[in-house]
Design a protein around this motif. Structure first.
Motif: not given
Length: 291
Positions: A184-191, A148-153, A194-200
């Motif tokens: 995380y994949r189950a909650l967000s739908g992202f690997h 949840k913290d990673l998703y919220a971040a 993918e989130s690291i590439k999107n966010e950093t």
């Protein structure tokens, strides 16, 4: 090596097919028998890529990593690829040995020199990895909170809380993080990648991705790096030497298996296609055979 000319085949067979511990014993016995430093003698007989490879093979692992980091940090600019590869992939024990050896060989503190050459969140994560103090085991109660913290971040907000990514990915155990990545994949739908590439961006993105890949599989991380070093316009010989030397006694068979699975080719035949001469022969010894 005696007389005119050099028998490279014998040198390759005696050095590339021995373990590093055996090479250190050979080096000591050579000095005792002939009163000469074996590495200096080899350097005077060899040249080019073969000299670089054989010299690297004659260096103890912690000293080799320390020398790579020193070279990456000294002078103008920083070789971030080397910093990222070593600090993301080495075990806690290896990191501690590297820090001690760096101080002994170069008289400086590795952490201080890295801090002088890097900045921001990238520097913060490098320093965390240098501590070699990952938690142990899986904290089931913390897995969902971390997810949840990673998703919220990241995905769950406008902008990114990089510190949360750094704290969780830099400190939790590998086993714990593998559970976090699945959830995380189950909650967000992202690997998570993918989130690291999107966010950093930049070096922080590269380091976070390397950490995640190594948490999932160090051999797969090096299989990918090895493929990249050979399958581009011209071979990246420095990366090729670095990986073959540092992994030949660690996990080369696992790297070969992952390489075959990912790219449908063997490391052995890829080396044959991308390198030549005695340099190629030495790399094939380190590879340990064809698939």
């Amino acid at each position: 090596m005696k007389g005119i000319g050099t028998n490279e085949d014998t040198i390759l067979m005696l050095i590339a097919s021995r373990s590093n511990d055996q090479r250190q014993q050979i080096k000591a016995a050579y000095k005792k028998a002939y009163g000469k430093d074996l590495v200096s003698a080899l350097k005077s007989e060899l040249g080019g890529l073969l000299e670089s490879l054989i010299t690297a093979l004659m260096t103890p692992p912690a000293a080799y990593d320390a020398s790579l980091l020193h070279k990456a940090l000294k002078g103008v600019g920083t070789d971030d690829e080397v910093l990222i590869e070593i600090l993301a992939s080495r075990s806690t024990e290896q990191i501690r040995d590297i820090i001690k050896t760096y101080k002994k060989e170069f008289g400086g503190k590795l952490e201080k020199e890295i801090c002088g050459d890097t900045s921001g969140h990238y520097r913060a994560l490098l320093v965390i990895l240098l501590q070699g103090s990952r938690e142990e085991g899986v904290n089931e109660a913390l897995v969902q909170k971390d997810v949840k913290d990673l998703y919220a971040a990241g995905e769950g907000r406008f902008g990114t809380d990089e510190e949360k990514f750094i704290t969780i990915l830099g400190n939790r155990s590998a086993e714990h993080l593998r559970e976090v990545f699945t959830a995380y994949r189950a909650l967000s739908g992202f690997h998570i990648e993918e989130s690291i590439k999107n966010e950093t961006t930049g070096n922080l993105e590269k380091l976070l991705l390397a950490v995640v890949k190594c948490i999932k599989s160090v051999p797969a991380f090096f299989a990918e790096s090895l493929f990249g070093s050979m399958r581009r316009a011209g071979t990246d010989d420095e990366t090729l030497i670095r990986i073959m030397v540092s992994r030949s006694e660690e996990d080369m068979l696992d790297i070969r298996e992952n390489f075959k699975k990912l790219y449908g080719a063997s490391v052995y035949t890829t080396i044959q296609e991308d390198t030549t001469g005695d340099f190629c022969k030495a790399l094939l010894y380190l590879c340990g055979g064809n698939d």
